[in-house]
Write an enzyme that holds these catalytic residues in place. Structure first.
Site, PDB file in Angstrom:
ATOM      1  N   ASN A   1       0.714  -1.283  -0.114  1.00 34.49           N
ATOM      2  CA  ASN A   1      -0.018  -0.075   0.078  1.00 34.49           C
ATOM      3  C   ASN A   1       0.861   1.120  -0.071  1.00 34.49           C
ATOM      4  O   ASN A   1       1.510   1.485   1.029  1.00 34.49           O
ATOM      5  CB  ASN A   1      -1.120  -0.047   1.228  1.00 34.49           C
ATOM      6  CG  ASN A   1      -1.743   1.318   1.229  1.00 34.49           C
ATOM      7  OD1 ASN A   1      -2.091   2.076   0.436  1.00 34.49           O
ATOM      8  ND2 ASN A   1      -2.357   1.555   2.500  1.00 34.49           N
TER       9      ASN A   1
ATOM     10  N   LYS B   1       0.183   4.209  -0.340  1.00 31.97           N
ATOM     11  CA  LYS B   1      -0.682   5.431   0.287  1.00 31.97           C
ATOM     12  C   LYS B   1      -0.428   6.651  -0.638  1.00 31.97           C
ATOM     13  O   LYS B   1      -0.316   6.559  -1.729  1.00 31.97           O
ATOM     14  CB  LYS B   1      -0.172   5.735   1.725  1.00 31.97           C
ATOM     15  CG  LYS B   1      -0.102   4.433   2.687  1.00 31.97           C
ATOM     16  CD  LYS B   1       0.104   4.716   3.922  1.00 31.97           C
ATOM     17  CE  LYS B   1      -0.082   3.470   4.823  1.00 31.97           C
ATOM     18  NZ  LYS B   1       0.200   3.493   6.403  1.00 31.97           N
TER      19      LYS B   1
ATOM     20  N   HIS C   1      -9.766   1.454   5.123  1.00 31.65           N
ATOM     21  CA  HIS C   1      -8.578   1.449   5.699  1.00 31.65           C
ATOM     22  C   HIS C   1      -8.684   2.477   6.973  1.00 31.65           C
ATOM     23  O   HIS C   1      -9.440   3.421   6.629  1.00 31.65           O
ATOM     24  CB  HIS C   1      -7.326   1.914   4.771  1.00 31.65           C
ATOM     25  CG  HIS C   1      -5.705   2.118   5.421  1.00 31.65           C
ATOM     26  ND1 HIS C   1      -5.593   2.778   6.159  1.00 31.65           N
ATOM     27  CD2 HIS C   1      -4.805   1.095   5.075  1.00 31.65           C
ATOM     28  CE1 HIS C   1      -4.263   2.620   6.566  1.00 31.65           C
ATOM     29  NE2 HIS C   1      -3.899   1.428   5.583  1.00 31.65           N
TER      30      HIS C   1
ATOM     31  N   GLU D   1      -6.858   5.045   8.037  1.00 35.10           N
ATOM     32  CA  GLU D   1      -6.615   6.230   7.607  1.00 35.10           C
ATOM     33  C   GLU D   1      -7.681   6.983   6.928  1.00 35.10           C
ATOM     34  O   GLU D   1      -8.023   8.100   6.929  1.00 35.10           O
ATOM     35  CB  GLU D   1      -5.198   6.246   6.726  1.00 35.10           C
ATOM     36  CG  GLU D   1      -3.985   5.998   7.644  1.00 35.10           C
ATOM     37  CD  GLU D   1      -2.936   5.444   6.705  1.00 35.10           C
ATOM     38  OE1 GLU D   1      -2.900   5.476   5.631  1.00 35.10           O
ATOM     39  OE2 GLU D   1      -1.972   5.188   7.500  1.00 35.10           O
TER      40      GLU D   1
ATOM     41  N   GLU E   1      -5.552  -5.050  10.872  1.00 30.85           N
ATOM     42  CA  GLU E   1      -4.514  -3.840  10.919  1.00 30.85           C
ATOM     43  C   GLU E   1      -4.720  -3.186  12.204  1.00 30.85           C
ATOM     44  O   GLU E   1      -5.424  -2.265  12.115  1.00 30.85           O
ATOM     45  CB  GLU E   1      -4.545  -2.936   9.847  1.00 30.85           C
ATOM     46  CG  GLU E   1      -3.961  -3.620   8.409  1.00 30.85           C
ATOM     47  CD  GLU E   1      -3.690  -2.511   7.551  1.00 30.85           C
ATOM     48  OE1 GLU E   1      -2.518  -2.622   7.269  1.00 30.85           O
ATOM     49  OE2 GLU E   1      -4.308  -1.501   7.257  1.00 30.85           O
TER      50      GLU E   1
ATOM     51  N   GLY F   1       2.580   1.750  10.914  1.00 27.57           N
ATOM     52  CA  GLY F   1       3.659   2.789  11.120  1.00 27.57           C
ATOM     53  C   GLY F   1       4.312   3.386  12.287  1.00 27.57           C
ATOM     54  O   GLY F   1       4.970   3.996  12.466  1.00 27.57           O
TER      55      GLY F   1
ATOM     56  N   SER G   1       3.397  -2.439  10.443  1.00 28.60           N
ATOM     57  CA  SER G   1       4.860  -2.428  10.813  1.00 28.60           C
ATOM     58  C   SER G   1       5.348  -3.812  10.528  1.00 28.60           C
ATOM     59  O   SER G   1       6.364  -4.265  11.041  1.00 28.60           O
ATOM     60  CB  SER G   1       4.912  -2.198  12.328  1.00 28.60           C
ATOM     61  OG  SER G   1       4.771  -0.686  12.486  1.00 28.60           O
TER      62      SER G   1
HETATM   63  C1  PEP Z   1      -0.817   0.406   6.451  1.00 28.25           C
HETATM   64  O1  PEP Z   1      -1.056   1.659   6.583  1.00 28.25           O
HETATM   65  O2  PEP Z   1      -1.460  -0.489   5.990  1.00 28.25           O
HETATM   66  C2  PEP Z   1       0.406  -0.387   7.011  1.00 28.25           C
HETATM   67  C3  PEP Z   1       0.362  -1.535   7.233  1.00 28.25           C
HETATM   68  O3  PEP Z   1       1.507   0.424   7.201  1.00 28.25           O
HETATM   69  P1  PEP Z   1       2.716   0.092   7.871  1.00 28.25           P
HETATM   70  O4  PEP Z   1       3.309  -0.969   7.203  1.00 28.25           O
HETATM   71  O5  PEP Z   1       3.553   1.380   7.442  1.00 28.25           O
HETATM   72  O6  PEP Z   1       2.553  -0.152   9.285  1.00 28.25           O
END
Ligand code: PEP
Length: 239
Positions: A8, A10, A94, A96, A160, A166, A202
């Site tokens: 992803n 983003k 998601h 976000e 998630e 992040g 992460s």
């Molecule tokens: C995400 O936002 O879908 C995600 C998994 O981000 P990160 O891998 O940076 O934690």
């Protein structure tokens, strides 16, 4: 099918930098897993064209879609537009986007639109740090799954935890295993289908081998570490 790796991007790599990254990934990807790249809308068409030209097995996904089929919805991108250019998957719900105000009924409508339009939706769910600390993870997930899915036969769920995205933090492997089992059972009771459940939050080249080795983990959704070819390819190799 092997494990599934979704990148992803983003709101990054929306131009020549994204195409350069994809070229490296396509050139060096040797994995037996299913890889789905979700770039910004601006280069989705070019991503599909490049993948097809190189006869790569990588698939193109979108980061969101509209709940509407067509019409006066400024700034929205419909499932029909996505499928017309060769997009096969779409992330929906998601965290976000939820933080920007997207709620369960909107997510349900988007899932329905994706299924009706022939694009596979990947529903993202996860608990906040506060919910996790209070031991409310299952309760939150149950609510999100019930409200967002109804009985829609969604095949891909991404677990998630909001606090893991992040942050460099992850649940323990045992927690991920337990939670994925819980999600699979809940979705099966709602829809009649056992979904593929991906872990996101992460994931890095350092921890991906252990996460992907878990039996109940069908794949990973990768944010930050998908923005560099080297780290993303390493996660693919670990699958
Ligand atoms: C995400 O936002 O879908 C995600 C998994 O981000 P990160 O891998 O940076 O934690």
């Amino acid at each position: 099918m092997g494990k599934i790796i979704i990148g992803n991007w983003k709101m990054n790599k929306g131009g020549a930098d994204g195409i350069a990254l994809l070229k490296k990934i396509v050139q060096e990807a040797t994995t037996s897993c299913k890889v789905i790249i979700c770039p910004p809308y601006t280069i989705l068409r070019e991503v599909v064209d490049l993948i097809q030209k190189k006869q790569s097995s990588i698939l193109a996904g979108a980061q969101d879609c509209s709940a509407f089929v067509q019409g006066a919805h400024t700034g929205e991108v419909s499932v029909g537009i996505l499928s017309d250019i060769g997009v096969t998957h779409v992330l929906i719900g998601h965290s976000e986007r939820r933080q920007m105000g997207e709620g369960a009924s909107q997510i349900h409508a988007k899932l329905k639109a994706a299924l009706e339009g022939g694009v596979h939706p990947v529903l993202c769910v996860g608990e906040s740090a506060k919910d996790y600390a209070q031991g409310l993870t299952n309760k939150v997930l149950e609510k999100e799954l019930t409200e967002c899915l109804g009985n829609l036969p969604v095949q891909f769920i991404a677990y998630e935890p909001l606090w893991a995205i992040g942050s460099g933090k992850t649940p323990s492997w045992a927690e991920i295993g337990r939670i994925h089992d819980f999600i699979k059972a809940k979705v099966q009771s709602l829809t009649g289908y056992k979904p593929k459940v991906l872990y996101g939050g992460s994931v890095t080249p350092m921890n991906s081998a252990e996460i992907l080795a878990l039996e109940t983990v069908d794949g990973v959704l990768v944010g930050g570490a998908s923005l560099e070819a080297e780290s993303f390819l390493k996660i693919g190799k670990n699958a």
